[in-house]
Design a protein around this motif. Structure first.
Motif, PDB file in Angstrom:
ATOM      1  N   GLN A 165      48.929  31.174 -26.104  1.00 15.37           N
ATOM      2  CA  GLN A 165      47.490  31.004 -26.333  1.00 15.37           C
ATOM      3  C   GLN A 165      46.816  32.342 -26.636  1.00 15.37           C
ATOM      4  O   GLN A 165      45.968  32.427 -27.534  1.00 15.37           O
ATOM      5  CB  GLN A 165      46.852  30.339 -25.108  1.00 15.37           C
ATOM      6  N   LYS A 166      47.195  33.400 -25.912  1.00 15.93           N
ATOM      7  CA  LYS A 166      46.600  34.729 -26.127  1.00 15.93           C
ATOM      8  C   LYS A 166      46.747  35.191 -27.574  1.00 15.93           C
ATOM      9  O   LYS A 166      45.851  35.804 -28.140  1.00 15.93           O
ATOM     10  CB  LYS A 166      47.284  35.770 -25.222  1.00 15.93           C
ATOM     11  N   GLY A 187      51.856  25.553 -23.025  1.00 21.08           N
ATOM     12  CA  GLY A 187      50.467  25.456 -23.480  1.00 21.08           C
ATOM     13  C   GLY A 187      50.248  25.541 -24.977  1.00 21.08           C
ATOM     14  O   GLY A 187      49.200  25.997 -25.431  1.00 21.08           O
ATOM     15  N   LYS A 188      51.210  25.070 -25.767  1.00 24.98           N
ATOM     16  CA  LYS A 188      51.074  25.166 -27.231  1.00 24.98           C
ATOM     17  C   LYS A 188      49.973  24.246 -27.770  1.00 24.98           C
ATOM     18  O   LYS A 188      49.276  24.603 -28.721  1.00 24.98           O
ATOM     19  CB  LYS A 188      52.415  24.840 -27.905  1.00 24.98           C
ATOM     20  N   THR A 189      49.800  23.070 -27.164  1.00 26.40           N
ATOM     21  CA  THR A 189      48.787  22.123 -27.659  1.00 26.40           C
ATOM     22  C   THR A 189      47.391  22.733 -27.577  1.00 26.40           C
ATOM     23  O   THR A 189      46.613  22.677 -28.542  1.00 26.40           O
ATOM     24  CB  THR A 189      48.837  20.792 -26.868  1.00 26.40           C
ATOM     25  N   LEU A 194      42.148  24.274 -29.311  1.00 19.65           N
ATOM     26  CA  LEU A 194      40.942  25.011 -28.912  1.00 19.65           C
ATOM     27  C   LEU A 194      40.307  25.767 -30.087  1.00 19.65           C
ATOM     28  O   LEU A 194      39.110  25.594 -30.359  1.00 19.65           O
ATOM     29  CB  LEU A 194      41.285  25.957 -27.755  1.00 19.65           C
ATOM     30  N   PRO A 195      41.057  26.588 -30.845  1.00 18.67           N
ATOM     31  CA  PRO A 195      40.408  27.309 -31.953  1.00 18.67           C
ATOM     32  C   PRO A 195      39.946  26.389 -33.087  1.00 18.67           C
ATOM     33  O   PRO A 195      38.946  26.685 -33.752  1.00 18.67           O
ATOM     34  CB  PRO A 195      41.485  28.283 -32.433  1.00 18.67           C
ATOM     35  N   ILE A 231      48.524  14.403 -27.530  1.00 20.80           N
ATOM     36  CA  ILE A 231      47.706  15.417 -28.219  1.00 20.80           C
ATOM     37  C   ILE A 231      46.270  14.912 -28.370  1.00 20.80           C
ATOM     38  O   ILE A 231      45.300  15.649 -28.152  1.00 20.80           O
ATOM     39  CB  ILE A 231      48.319  15.764 -29.597  1.00 20.80           C
ATOM     40  N   PHE A 232      46.124  13.629 -28.723  1.00 21.35           N
ATOM     41  CA  PHE A 232      44.794  13.020 -28.861  1.00 21.35           C
ATOM     42  C   PHE A 232      44.032  13.084 -27.534  1.00 21.35           C
ATOM     43  O   PHE A 232      42.844  13.445 -27.494  1.00 21.35           O
ATOM     44  CB  PHE A 232      44.944  11.566 -29.324  1.00 21.35           C
TER      45      PHE A 232
END
Length: 525
Positions: A165-166, A187-189, A194-195, A231-232
């Motif tokens: 994520q970073k 935490g790939k999803t 988020l971006p 993912i949804f």
């Protein structure tokens, strides 16, 4: 002994176990034995060598399973429409409409606890390849997100960024194309959702309204129905309280239901490839507004089975060319040939982020490989399951029919189990997952359909009853445990006759993750 009754679900109180389900009831004649399993008395006879569920033909089952439709791999249950997991064509009309997920705030933001090793993620070395990568973020605050998004992040329980994520979030916020490879459960999803939502909020997305032809800004594609739905559900957290509307569509459900979901408005479309192409073909979805294209489990999406669908999607005349859209690819594994293929779909200045060992297993999973010949596997499975009690366990096998057989056998032995694979109807797959999540059935017997992406709390054990044909699939399978800083255990049954080809890559994965490598395995390798 009473006969097995259709309509009884694995693991329910009236399971196979309590009804005295016997092996002799399963196979009545030698022709059935030749079609199905080899040598029931010793577990499973010689492996047929075909490991991939994707290459397996549906077999004619003896019993009729739940609602009388092929819990034993019967042809009636197989390939109802466009089966996402196999890419095989159409069958009888599907009428299943999945229940709507709960939409109260508590349910939307439900999450589980990070584990004892969460902070250890920071010890992973991160490599970024490509020109002028933006600096990594140190905290969510540094991303300068809007207040609504920051509130949603807090409600979802996210307080600290993981390495993927970073690095990924600032790259995506900078508008760059990205290939990211990071271990399972890291935490790939969130790293891509988020971006994307932040961009939409910043650019001012138009609240989509009810109309027959929708033009989403973002399309996210994943290989299995369960993963795309997950993912949804994650996307719903980030868009809460905004006008951004996510929609999920996947095969095995009524096409009319997918169409109705899309028509109500769609900014972020989460889809499996078969259903997506179907809805585009019906002109319900236009692609000219697509700004973000995400391939999750990208190596699977670009490889055998899905590669043609993805090429078809990307080559639609209305799909913006790669220099006019942002393309993002995520996975825990990226074989070299897939990396080369990925370059075709990305801008020339794309960035490549690798967290830890490329394609490596998560070090929070304790891996054990046992030498177990084919005929001893069933007894060894029973021994292990009895020793671990009611802890949540996924058992992976190589055949759909075998998944049902093992689940039935375990129920007979008073171990509540259920199964999931590509020949089960979507309704049955969802019930099986729910029974597993709720601990009604603490054992889930699965084919590789459940190997990727599925994020289920408190899975303490993964057992590879049959090892997969590739090391990438092994890494994904054992990644169903040891997620989000929690620890887990993976046990694999290694049969010298069928698994010898995996020995060298298994030794590498074990040693890279600082696991003990058995001497016998090194000798075979």
């Amino acid at each position: 002994n009473r006969q097995f009754q259709p309509g009884i679900r694995f693991g329910s109180r009236r399971s196979f176990g309590s009804r005295g389900f016997q092996e002799r009831n399963v196979v009545k004649d030698s022709s059935a034995r030749n079609r199905g399993f080899r040598g029931f008395s010793g577990g499973f006879g010689q492996s047929e060598g075909i490991k991939d569920e994707q290459r397996e033909e549906p077999q004619s089952g003896i019993f009729r399973g739940s609602r009388g439709r092929g819990a034993f791999g019967g042809r009636a249950a197989a390939y109802k429409e466009c089966n996402e997991e196999t890419g095989v064509g159409r069958g009888p009309k599907v009428t299943y409409v999945p229940p709507a997920p709960p939409d109260d705030e508590q349910a939307i933001f439900a999450h589980y606890q990070t584990g004892i090793n969460f902070d250890k993620y920071d010890e992973n070395v991160v490599e970024v390849s490509g020109l002028d990568p933006p600096a990594p973020l140190l905290s969510f605050d540094e991303a300068n997100l809007c207040q609504t998004l920051n509130m949603n992040i807090a409600k979802a329980g996210y307080s600290k960024l993981t390495p993927v994520q970073k690095y990924s979030i600032p790259i995506i916020l900078a508008g760059r194309d990205l290939v990211a490879c990071a271990q399972t459960g890291s935490g790939k999803t969130v790293a891509f959702l988020l971006p994307i939502v932040a961009h939409m909020m910043r650019d001012g997305v138009t609240a989509s309204s009810f109309k027959e032809h929708q033009e989403p800004e973002c399309i996210i594609v994943a290989p299995t129905r369960e993963l795309i739905n997950q993912i949804f559900l994650e996307a719903r957290k980030f868009v809460y309280g905004t006008c951004v509307r996510p929609v999920v569509i996947y095969g095995g459900t009524q096409t009319g239901h997918s169409i109705r979901q899309v028509m109500q408005g769609c900014n972020i479309l989460c889809a499996t490839p078969g259903r997506l192409l179907d809805i585009i073909g019906r002109e319900m979805i236009g692609l000219r507004n697509v700004k973000y294209l995400v391939l999750d489990e990208a190596d699977r999406m670009l490889g055998m089975g899905f590669g043609l669908d993805v090429k078809k999607l990307i080559s639609y005349p209305s799909m913006p060319p790669k220099d006019k859209r942002q393309t993002l690819m995520f996975s825990a594994t990226f074989p070299e040939e897939i990396q080369r293929l990925a370059g075709e779909f990305l801008k020339f200045d794309y960035l490549f982020v690798v967290v830890g060992h490329m394609g490596g297993a998560c070090s929070d999973v304790q891996q054990n490989v046992l030498q177990v010949p084919q005929y001893s596997k069933r007894d060894k499975l029973m021994e292990i399951l009895q020793s671990i009690g009611h802890e949540r366990t996924v058992v992976f096998v190589d055949k759909k029919m075998k998944a049902d057989y093992i689940a039935a056998f375990l129920c007979q032995e008073r171990i509540s189990a259920t199964s999931i694979h590509g020949d089960r109807e979507q309704r049955e797959r969802e019930v099986a997952l729910q029974d597993f999540r709720s601990a009604k059935c603490p054992v889930l017997v699965a084919t590789s359909v459940a190997a990727r992406g599925l994020d289920i709390e408190n899975v303490q054990h993964v057992i590879n009853f049959d090892l997969p044909s590739t090391i990438e699939e092994y890494v994904h399978r054992i990644g169903r445990t040891g997620r989000c800083g929690n620890t887990g255990k993976a046990i694999s049954f290694f049969d010298n006759n069928s698994d010898g080809h995996l020995a060298p890559s298994l030794v590498k994965v074990l040693s890279d993750a600082q696991q003990e490598v058995p001497v016998w395995l090194e000798e075979i390798a």
